[in-house]
Scaffold this motif. Structure first.
Motif, PDB file in Angstrom:
ATOM      1  N   ALA A   2       0.482  -1.263  -0.348  1.00  0.00           N
ATOM      2  CA  ALA A   2      -0.013  -0.115  -0.105  1.00  0.00           C
ATOM      3  C   ALA A   2       0.569   1.011   0.146  1.00  0.00           C
ATOM      4  CB  ALA A   2      -1.148   0.071   1.523  1.00  0.00           C
ATOM      5  N   LEU A   3       2.136   1.364   0.646  1.00  0.00           N
ATOM      6  CA  LEU A   3       2.911   2.948   0.924  1.00  0.00           C
ATOM      7  C   LEU A   3       3.851   2.631  -0.363  1.00  0.00           C
ATOM      8  CD1 LEU A   3       4.180   1.878   4.745  1.00  0.00           C
ATOM      9  CD2 LEU A   3       2.052   3.466   3.811  1.00  0.00           C
ATOM     10  N   THR A   4       4.338   1.382  -0.993  1.00  0.00           N
ATOM     11  CA  THR A   4       4.471   2.203  -2.267  1.00  0.00           C
ATOM     12  C   THR A   4       3.483   1.883  -3.310  1.00  0.00           C
ATOM     13  OG1 THR A   4       6.018  -0.088  -1.350  1.00  0.00           O
ATOM     14  CG2 THR A   4       5.770   0.476  -4.260  1.00  0.00           C
ATOM     15  N   LYS A   5       2.480   1.388  -3.670  1.00  0.00           N
ATOM     16  CA  LYS A   5       1.194   1.926  -4.842  1.00  0.00           C
ATOM     17  C   LYS A   5       1.328   2.948  -4.513  1.00  0.00           C
ATOM     18  CE  LYS A   5      -3.363   1.062  -6.295  1.00  0.00           C
ATOM     19  NZ  LYS A   5      -4.836   0.241  -5.743  1.00  0.00           N
ATOM     20  N   ARG A   6       1.051   3.950  -2.875  1.00  0.00           N
ATOM     21  CA  ARG A   6       0.893   5.640  -3.088  1.00  0.00           C
ATOM     22  C   ARG A   6       1.869   5.937  -3.427  1.00  0.00           C
ATOM     23  NH1 ARG A   6      -0.114   9.797  -2.936  1.00  0.00           N
ATOM     24  NH2 ARG A   6      -1.645  11.138  -1.901  1.00  0.00           N
ATOM     25  N   ILE A   7       3.265   5.356  -3.372  1.00  0.00           N
ATOM     26  CA  ILE A   7       4.818   6.876  -3.111  1.00  0.00           C
ATOM     27  C   ILE A   7       4.923   6.746  -4.635  1.00  0.00           C
ATOM     28  CG2 ILE A   7       7.046   7.297  -3.629  1.00  0.00           C
ATOM     29  CD1 ILE A   7       7.112   5.594  -0.547  1.00  0.00           C
ATOM     30  N   THR A   8       4.348   5.228  -6.013  1.00  0.00           N
ATOM     31  CA  THR A   8       4.914   5.286  -6.845  1.00  0.00           C
ATOM     32  C   THR A   8       3.439   5.953  -7.895  1.00  0.00           C
ATOM     33  OG1 THR A   8       5.789   2.841  -6.754  1.00  0.00           O
ATOM     34  CG2 THR A   8       4.548   3.744  -8.973  1.00  0.00           C
ATOM     35  N   LYS A   9       2.056   6.177  -7.511  1.00  0.00           N
ATOM     36  CA  LYS A   9       1.242   7.101  -8.227  1.00  0.00           C
ATOM     37  C   LYS A   9       1.558   8.469  -7.958  1.00  0.00           C
ATOM     38  CE  LYS A   9      -3.136   8.405  -7.716  1.00  0.00           C
ATOM     39  NZ  LYS A   9      -4.834   8.076  -6.965  1.00  0.00           N
TER      40      LYS A   9
END
Length: 508
Positions: free
Chosen positions: A276-283
């Motif tokens: 979830a954290l990675t997805k948010r930063i990637t976005k």
């Protein structure tokens, strides 16, 4: 003012409670005493010339809370600003309002560094020695000693022993001692570190009014980051439709529940939280996302997460004003930093955001009947007092939630103890741990965190048992319930009084 706990045949203290520090914890204790122990005298002994503690000491660009102010604020004083992630000046304004509206300022003794505190069992008094900047010393006596001095060394930050730093010909700064009028406009800046301070400084210097040419965050190890709006939409809506205090209480408990849920989710399902954290930063970063820079070798909440309010760090990176380099320092050169990879980072200014040094009891020489108190040999009692140490309390806030949550429940608890002392006519309250009972306790890791500043300091920290009450918990809602529901007279906290012939007697 008469001292409520002193009988006619025992010495009267100068004040009932000596509070060390006029930051969040000290001001919180003073406010609780004004509300819940109005007949008792107190003084806040503050080494600096102004209130605020951390929020007055740290003056680096963008200095702000990394907790929301509905939980970093006090339970008794609503946070009224629109932004829930507040900057340093807004927090100082909040504290200034409290000390003035609650008539606390006149109880603050500025410029008083506490050197020693010695508890005398015969008189049930602490003798506290203070010193001014010009070396003048004075003493006072107090029935209680309340340590609200924070958790780190104000004088000496952590020295990371950066190789060759003395050869760098530019300016070297540490966030703890930021110069008042630094002009970094158009300068190349390298910030060494990847914690909350670095994550705050980088976007502020890159995008602020005095914008640097470029800011590089040089990290040896990445940190888990999460982004959230600086404004709490739910809180601001509730303030419009509900009375302010009710809106504040609802938001506070909402945020406490969210903090608790997030922490437990990270511990129970770390991969889900990582994703979830990675997805948010990637976005947020898009094509500028670098997996190496944002994938720590540990699980979320093995160390404290870093907050990125309103995506400010990612905005600076997308604008080309900031970057993150993950590498190790080979040595400093006159013009920058030579990395192990062979790359060199050119710099005009280097900021060493390499961390703090923990300090127990504000580095005060604490003694009991003349003998030095070794806190590392004592067990915590209810996260507030210490085994076999009378009339002393401390605040060490949560690592997985806001500091002030602990300060509030500890202040409330000590006020209840003070009131019980008055009811029983006692001068001493001490958590008694016999050698036999101590031998039966199972010890626990006091801080299950891998952060460097925690690991470096475990040898000075008090002991922690597996079971309550001989421990410092990291679970606010459970602590609040236990502290409120467990009786003051629990069979462990003994109340004693000093008789005319200077012998101790149990209180009725």
């Amino acid at each position: 003012m008469a001292t409520a706990t002193a009988s006619a045949d025992t010495p009267r203290p100068d004040i009932d409670v000596a509070i060390v520090g006029a930051g969040l914890s000290g001001i919180g204790m003073a406010a609780h005493m004004r509300m819940k122990c109005p007949g008792r005298s107190f003084a806040l002994l503050e080494r600096r010339e102004s209130i605020g503690g951390t929020w007055d000491l740290f003056r680096y660009p963008g200095v702000r809370s990394d907790s929301d102010m509905h939980t970093l604020g006090f339970e008794f004083e609503p946070w009224k600003h629109e932004k829930t992630i507040a900057d340093g000046p807004a927090i100082l304004e909040y504290l200034d309002r409290i000390v003035d509206e609650r008539d606390i300022r006149r109880h603050i003794r500025f410029g008083q560094k506490v050197l020693t505190a010695d508890f005398d069992s015969d008189t049930a008094l602490w003798t506290v020695t203070t010193q001014t900047d010009d070396g003048e010393r004075s003493t006072l006596t107090a029935r209680w000693f309340y340590l609200a001095s924070g958790y780190y060394d104000y004088d000496e930050p952590y020295d990371a022993q950066l190789p060759g730093i003395e050869s760098f010909e530019g300016e070297v700064l540490h966030p703890q001692f930021w110069p008042e009028h630094l002009d970094y406009s158009g300068k190349r800046i390298v910030v060494v570190g990847s914690g909350a301070t670095a994550v705050t400084i980088v976007p502020s210097m890159a995008l602020g009014d005095k914008s640097a040419a470029h800011v590089t965050m040089l990290q040896r190890t990445p940190t888990w980051m999460f982004s959230r709006p600086a404004k709490d939409g739910v809180a601001n809506f509730l303030r419009k439709v509900l009375p302010e205090e009710l809106a504040y209480r609802i938001t506070r408990w909402k945020n406490v529940a969210m903090q608790d849920f997030s922490f437990k989710m990270a511990r129970n399902k770390p991969q889900k939280v990582k994703d979830a954290l990675t997805k948010r930063i990637t976005k947020s970063l898009g094509k500028n996302y670098d997996e190496k820079a944002f994938t720590p070798p540990y699980d979320p909440w093995d160390q404290r997460l870093c907050l990125v309010p309103d995506d400010d760090l990612f905005e600076a990176m997308n604008a080309g004003k900031a970057s993150i380099v993950t590498d190790q320092i080979d040595r400093f050169t006159p013009t920058g930093v030579q990395l192990r990879s062979g790359k060199e980072l050119k710099a005009d200014i280097v900021v060493t955001a390499t961390g703090l040094t923990l300090a127990m009891a504000g580095k005060i020489d604490v003694r009991q009947d003349g003998e030095p108190v070794k806190f590392e040999d004592r067990f915590y009692y209810k996260g507030c007092m210490f085994s076999n140490l009378p009339n002393l309390a401390v605040v060490f806030g949560y690592l997985n939630a806001s500091w002030t949550l602990r300060a509030d429940i500890n202040s409330d608890y000590v006020c209840r103890v003070l009131n019980r002392m008055e009811e029983t006519g006692s001068q001493i309250a001490v958590p008694v741990l016999t050698p036999q009972n101590e031998a039966a306790l199972e010890e626990d890791d006091i801080f299950d965190f891998s952060s460097g500043y925690i690991q470096r300091s475990k040898h000075i920290m008090p002991k922690n048992a597996v079971g309550f009450p001989w421990r410092l918990n990291q679970e606010y809602r459970k602590d609040k319930r236990q502290m409120k529901e467990s009786p003051i007279d629990d069979g462990l906290l003994e109340f004693r009084r000093v008789s005319a012939d200077e012998t101790l007697e149990p209180a009725e």
